[in-house]
Design a protein around this motif. Structure first.
Motif, PDB file in Angstrom:
ATOM      1  N   CYS A 224       0.814  -1.216   0.000  1.00 23.80           N
ATOM      2  CA  CYS A 224       0.000   0.000   0.000  1.00 23.80           C
ATOM      3  C   CYS A 224       0.850   1.271   0.000  1.00 23.80           C
ATOM      4  CB  CYS A 224      -0.948   0.010   1.203  1.00 23.80           C
ATOM      5  SG  CYS A 224      -2.408  -1.007   0.934  1.00 23.80           S
ATOM      6  N   ILE A 225       2.134   1.123   0.275  1.00 23.27           N
ATOM      7  CA  ILE A 225       3.022   2.291   0.206  1.00 23.27           C
ATOM      8  C   ILE A 225       3.161   2.752  -1.251  1.00 23.27           C
ATOM      9  CG2 ILE A 225       5.379   3.131   0.619  1.00 23.27           C
ATOM     10  CD1 ILE A 225       5.407   1.325   3.132  1.00 23.27           C
ATOM     11  N   PRO A 226       3.504   1.859  -2.198  1.00 27.07           N
ATOM     12  CA  PRO A 226       3.493   2.307  -3.604  1.00 27.07           C
ATOM     13  C   PRO A 226       2.092   2.600  -4.136  1.00 27.07           C
ATOM     14  CG  PRO A 226       4.080  -0.027  -3.446  1.00 27.07           C
ATOM     15  CD  PRO A 226       4.133   0.528  -2.058  1.00 27.07           C
ATOM     16  N   LEU A 227       1.055   1.984  -3.556  1.00 27.82           N
ATOM     17  CA  LEU A 227      -0.314   2.291  -3.987  1.00 27.82           C
ATOM     18  C   LEU A 227      -0.604   3.778  -3.869  1.00 27.82           C
ATOM     19  CD1 LEU A 227      -3.296   1.696  -4.701  1.00 27.82           C
ATOM     20  CD2 LEU A 227      -3.664   1.099  -2.302  1.00 27.82           C
ATOM     21  N   ALA A 228      -0.095   4.420  -2.811  1.00 27.34           N
ATOM     22  CA  ALA A 228      -0.346   5.839  -2.588  1.00 27.34           C
ATOM     23  C   ALA A 228       0.186   6.692  -3.741  1.00 27.34           C
ATOM     24  CB  ALA A 228       0.296   6.283  -1.269  1.00 27.34           C
ATOM     25  N   PHE A 229       1.268   6.249  -4.368  1.00 26.94           N
ATOM     26  CA  PHE A 229       1.830   7.002  -5.491  1.00 26.94           C
ATOM     27  C   PHE A 229       0.818   7.116  -6.626  1.00 26.94           C
ATOM     28  CE2 PHE A 229       5.593   6.083  -3.170  1.00 26.94           C
ATOM     29  CZ  PHE A 229       6.601   6.927  -3.618  1.00 26.94           C
ATOM     30  N   TYR A 230       0.049   6.047  -6.837  1.00 25.47           N
ATOM     31  CA  TYR A 230      -0.916   6.043  -7.941  1.00 25.47           C
ATOM     32  C   TYR A 230      -1.989   7.098  -7.731  1.00 25.47           C
ATOM     33  CZ  TYR A 230      -4.632   4.425 -11.058  1.00 25.47           C
ATOM     34  OH  TYR A 230      -5.615   4.365 -12.014  1.00 25.47           O
ATOM     35  N   TYR A 231      -2.653   7.065  -6.578  1.00 24.75           N
ATOM     36  CA  TYR A 231      -3.739   8.011  -6.326  1.00 24.75           C
ATOM     37  C   TYR A 231      -3.235   9.444  -6.228  1.00 24.75           C
ATOM     38  CZ  TYR A 231      -6.870   4.094  -5.450  1.00 24.75           C
ATOM     39  OH  TYR A 231      -7.634   2.962  -5.588  1.00 24.75           O
ATOM     40  N   GLN A 232      -2.023   9.607  -5.731  1.00 25.15           N
ATOM     41  CA  GLN A 232      -1.495  10.930  -5.424  1.00 25.15           C
ATOM     42  C   GLN A 232      -0.832  11.612  -6.626  1.00 25.15           C
ATOM     43  OE1 GLN A 232       0.059  10.681  -1.479  1.00 25.15           O
ATOM     44  NE2 GLN A 232       1.545  12.295  -1.808  1.00 25.15           N
ATOM     45  N   ILE A 233      -0.285  10.823  -7.541  1.00 27.90           N
ATOM     46  CA  ILE A 233       0.585  11.407  -8.570  1.00 27.90           C
ATOM     47  C   ILE A 233       0.167  11.073  -9.996  1.00 27.90           C
ATOM     48  CG2 ILE A 233       2.987  11.586  -9.366  1.00 27.90           C
ATOM     49  CD1 ILE A 233       3.899  10.866  -6.539  1.00 27.90           C
ATOM     50  N   ALA A 234      -0.467   9.919 -10.211  1.00 26.60           N
ATOM     51  CA  ALA A 234      -0.700   9.449 -11.583  1.00 26.60           C
ATOM     52  C   ALA A 234      -1.511  10.419 -12.438  1.00 26.60           C
ATOM     53  CB  ALA A 234      -1.391   8.085 -11.559  1.00 26.60           C
ATOM     54  N   SER A 235      -2.474  11.113 -11.840  1.00 26.11           N
ATOM     55  CA  SER A 235      -3.313  12.007 -12.645  1.00 26.11           C
ATOM     56  C   SER A 235      -2.509  13.148 -13.253  1.00 26.11           C
ATOM     57  CB  SER A 235      -4.457  12.572 -11.801  1.00 26.11           C
ATOM     58  OG  SER A 235      -3.978  13.389 -10.756  1.00 26.11           O
ATOM     59  N   ARG A 236      -1.398  13.495 -12.627  1.00 25.64           N
ATOM     60  CA  ARG A 236      -0.572  14.570 -13.193  1.00 25.64           C
ATOM     61  C   ARG A 236       0.266  14.079 -14.368  1.00 25.64           C
ATOM     62  NH1 ARG A 236       2.059  16.542  -7.883  1.00 25.64           N
ATOM     63  NH2 ARG A 236       1.091  14.650  -7.052  1.00 25.64           N
ATOM     64  N   VAL A 237       0.556  12.787 -14.400  1.00 30.00           N
ATOM     65  CA  VAL A 237       1.202  12.206 -15.575  1.00 30.00           C
ATOM     66  C   VAL A 237       0.228  12.250 -16.758  1.00 30.00           C
ATOM     67  CG1 VAL A 237       2.145  10.076 -16.547  1.00 30.00           C
ATOM     68  CG2 VAL A 237       2.695  10.720 -14.193  1.00 30.00           C
ATOM     69  N   VAL A 238      -1.041  11.971 -16.474  1.00 28.73           N
ATOM     70  CA  VAL A 238      -2.073  12.056 -17.511  1.00 28.73           C
ATOM     71  C   VAL A 238      -2.196  13.495 -18.000  1.00 28.73           C
ATOM     72  CG1 VAL A 238      -4.525  11.734 -18.019  1.00 28.73           C
ATOM     73  CG2 VAL A 238      -3.327  10.093 -16.551  1.00 28.73           C
ATOM     74  N   GLU A 239      -2.172  14.434 -17.075  1.00 23.13           N
ATOM     75  CA  GLU A 239      -2.245  15.855 -17.444  1.00 23.13           C
ATOM     76  C   GLU A 239      -1.064  16.257 -18.313  1.00 23.13           C
ATOM     77  OE1 GLU A 239      -2.551  20.301 -15.333  1.00 23.13           O
ATOM     78  OE2 GLU A 239      -2.327  18.492 -14.104  1.00 23.13           O
ATOM     79  N   LEU A 240       0.126  15.782 -17.950  1.00 22.50           N
ATOM     80  CA  LEU A 240       1.331  16.101 -18.722  1.00 22.50           C
ATOM     81  C   LEU A 240       1.205  15.620 -20.166  1.00 22.50           C
ATOM     82  CD1 LEU A 240       4.374  16.906 -19.008  1.00 22.50           C
ATOM     83  CD2 LEU A 240       4.921  14.620 -18.127  1.00 22.50           C
ATOM     84  N   GLY A 346      -5.513   1.969   5.882  1.00 17.31           N
ATOM     85  CA  GLY A 346      -5.257   2.892   6.982  1.00 17.31           C
ATOM     86  C   GLY A 346      -3.770   3.169   7.113  1.00 17.31           C
ATOM     87  N   LEU A 347      -3.071   2.302   7.846  1.00 10.71           N
ATOM     88  CA  LEU A 347      -1.653   2.521   8.146  1.00 10.71           C
ATOM     89  C   LEU A 347      -0.779   2.521   6.900  1.00 10.71           C
ATOM     90  CD1 LEU A 347       0.423   2.922  10.391  1.00 10.71           C
ATOM     91  CD2 LEU A 347       0.597   0.419  10.572  1.00 10.71           C
ATOM     92  N   GLY A 348      -0.962   1.533   6.014  1.00 11.80           N
ATOM     93  CA  GLY A 348      -0.129   1.448   4.812  1.00 11.80           C
ATOM     94  C   GLY A 348      -0.273   2.658   3.912  1.00 11.80           C
ATOM     95  N   MET A 349      -1.513   3.082   3.676  1.00 17.01           N
ATOM     96  CA  MET A 349      -1.749   4.238   2.808  1.00 17.01           C
ATOM     97  C   MET A 349      -1.267   5.532   3.448  1.00 17.01           C
ATOM     98  SD  MET A 349      -3.097   3.751  -0.224  1.00 17.01           S
ATOM     99  CE  MET A 349      -4.208   5.086  -0.652  1.00 17.01           C
ATOM    100  N   MET A 350      -1.353   5.638   4.775  1.00 24.18           N
ATOM    101  CA  MET A 350      -0.869   6.849   5.439  1.00 24.18           C
ATOM    102  C   MET A 350       0.646   6.973   5.289  1.00 24.18           C
ATOM    103  SD  MET A 350      -1.276   8.010   9.423  1.00 24.18           S
ATOM    104  CE  MET A 350      -0.228   6.667  10.009  1.00 24.18           C
ATOM    105  N   ILE A 351       1.354   5.867   5.526  1.00 26.41           N
ATOM    106  CA  ILE A 351       2.809   5.876   5.332  1.00 26.41           C
ATOM    107  C   ILE A 351       3.126   6.165   3.876  1.00 26.41           C
ATOM    108  CG2 ILE A 351       4.900   4.463   5.405  1.00 26.41           C
ATOM    109  CD1 ILE A 351       3.576   2.898   7.735  1.00 26.41           C
ATOM    110  N   GLY A 352       2.381   5.521   2.962  1.00 28.53           N
ATOM    111  CA  GLY A 352       2.619   5.706   1.534  1.00 28.53           C
ATOM    112  C   GLY A 352       2.426   7.141   1.083  1.00 28.53           C
ATOM    113  N   ALA A 353       1.414   7.808   1.625  1.00 24.36           N
ATOM    114  CA  ALA A 353       1.145   9.199   1.246  1.00 24.36           C
ATOM    115  C   ALA A 353       2.314  10.097   1.648  1.00 24.36           C
ATOM    116  CB  ALA A 353      -0.139   9.688   1.900  1.00 24.36           C
ATOM    117  N   GLN A 354       2.832   9.868   2.833  1.00 28.00           N
ATOM    118  CA  GLN A 354       3.969  10.669   3.296  1.00 28.00           C
ATOM    119  C   GLN A 354       5.226  10.374   2.479  1.00 28.00           C
ATOM    120  OE1 GLN A 354       4.018  13.186   5.694  1.00 28.00           O
ATOM    121  NE2 GLN A 354       1.796  12.957   5.499  1.00 28.00           N
TER     122      GLN A 354
END
Length: 450
Positions: A224-240, A346-354
């Motif tokens: 879930c740590i790398p999962l956070a990268f998808y929700y947090q960053i991927a849409s900006r790759v699409v925008e680019l 919960g915990l995994g996504m919180m760590i991943g977001a940071q």
């Protein structure tokens, strides 16, 4: 199930996920234009998991015991819609504070939203004659709602401006009002006392005595740590890449439906271990595609990475839920599922977001920061121009200038180095899992649960 009740539950589930999908994936595409940096976005995506850790207390101690579920659902969505409308007012002000928005408004909103995920399931299941066969048909409306939100964002042009939050707030209030007309779902009348230990699924920690399950649970949290990268960053790759953001990101949920339908076929042939392993391998491939695709703006790679969401989610998370159901004793299954959600989303996504915020910051070049400062300035100029009634042609020219600056900002980020880090991390988790996980559940046994 009564046809009227089916329609009511379908609308409820559709709107429940429409609200979330209306802003959750595309929020960074707007928030960065009003001054949010990488660490601020890390906090934006941390408040949800924090709320997810807190809200079992709200649902378990209050909603399930004292009030009808549909009334709690209504009040929470009305409060949430009000909070989002207030947040937009702050966003449109001069120099909005990311900290105030994150820890005041977004935190407040997610505390109202996260409990509703459990409440909608409760309302649906308690009003079904046969939940095992009827619930999937209702739950899929939630995924369709998320997809519809993505298409609506593109259609309305809200995918990079505050309109996304207006749309989410409006849908939340609509669902809040509609919830008062849902079938009555009264609280459970019971003298049995539920402990905090039970609410957080701590009794299910006994399952960790099984080495394979312990490996699975730790791997689930880590992935879930790398999962956070998808929700947090991927849409900006699409925008680019200048693809329609909302529509393109919805491809992930469309593939989720497709792979859910074919899961039983693979389950019978692969079993739990290799289903989970393929799910994790999909994460590695997805981020490798983003690493190359974002750097050179190769659209098919970016779209391919998003479509892999179906395998990433279904083969890992859905398989994990089925595996947990098989491993846990009947009396402990609800607690085991609760513990799994708490440690992953919960915990995994919180760590991943940071972690995602930290790594994004490391690969945001000084050039990108300079362009972002101009984007923020131009965004404020557009807001002021609209308030002052400036001619549409002038506003359109400002928007075009801002869009070009935004493209240059995104192009200046070190995408290859950024995406390779979660790809390598996911690969390490995959290798560790394959080497250490040895469970004897037969493919046919697992397939029966799909």
């Amino acid at each position: 199930m009564n046809p009227v009740v089916r329609v009511q539950l379908s609308i409820m589930m559709f709107l429940q996920f429409f609200v979330w999908g209306a802003w959750y994936v595309t929020a960074p595409n707007f928030l960065q234009t009003i001054g949010f940096d990488a660490s601020d976005l890390g906090n934006t995506y941390s408040v949800g998991p924090i709320a997810g850790l807190i809200t079992p207390l709200l649902v378990g101690l209050i909603a399930d015991r004292f009030f009808s579920a549909q009334k709690v659902l209504a009040i929470l969505h009305l409060l949430g819609g009000g909070i989002l409308f207030a947040a937009v007012a702050v966003m449109k002000g001069e120099s909005p504070s990311p900290s105030v928005l994150n820890w005041g408004f977004f935190m407040g909103y997610m505390l109202t939203y996260y409990p509703t995920l459990a409440l909608t399931n409760t309302i649906a299941m308690k009003n079904m004659s046969n939940p095992e066969t009827e619930f999937p048909g209702i739950r899929v409306l939630g995924t369709i709602g998320w997809i519809a939100a993505g298409f609506a964002l593109t259609f309305t042009g809200f995918e990079t401006n505050a309109g996304m939050f207006y749309m989410a707030a409006g849908a939340a209030i609509a669902l809040g009002v509609f919830s008062f007309f849902l079938p009555d779902t009264p609280p459970v009348q019971s003298d049995e006392k539920i402990s905090v230990r039970q609410l957080f699924g701590l009794d299910a920690l006994a399952l960790l005595k099984d080495r394979s399950y312990a490996v699975f649970l730790i791997s689930s949290m880590l992935i879930c740590i790398p999962l956070a990268f998808y929700y947090q960053i991927a849409s900006r790759v699409v925008e680019l890449s200048r693809l329609p953001i909302g529509t393109t990101m919805s491809y992930g949920q469309i593939s989720e439906i497709v792979f859910m339908l074919i899961m039983p076929f693979f389950f019978k042939r692969l079993g739990v271990k290799w289903m989970l392993a393929i799910g994790m391998l999909a994460w590695v491939i997805r981020y490798a595609l983003f690493a190359v695709g974002a750097t050179d703006q190769i659209r098919w790679m970016i779209i391919g990475g998003i479509i892999l969401h179906g395998i990433c989610y279904d083969f890992f998370f859905v398989t994990g839920q089925i595996y947990t159901d098989k491993k846990a004793p009947p009396a402990m299954r609800a607690q085991a599922q609760g513990l799994l959600v708490m440690l992953t989303l919960g915990l995994g996504m919180m760590i991943g977001a940071q972690v995602a915020g930290q790594i994004e910051g490391e690969h945001t070049t000084d050039e990108a920061k300079a362009f972002n400062a101009q984007v923020v300035e131009k965004t404020q100029a557009i807001t002021d121009a609209n308030l002052q009634g400036v001619p549409e042609e002038t506003v359109a020219a400002l928007v075009a200038e801002k869009d070009e600056l935004r493209h240059q900002e995104l192009a200046a980020i070190e995408w290859k180095q950024l995406w390779m880090k979660p790809a390598i991390f996911a690969l390490i988790v995959l290798v560790g899992f394959v080497l250490l996980f040895h469970d004897r559940i037969k493919p046919s046994d697992a397939a029966e649960a799909v």
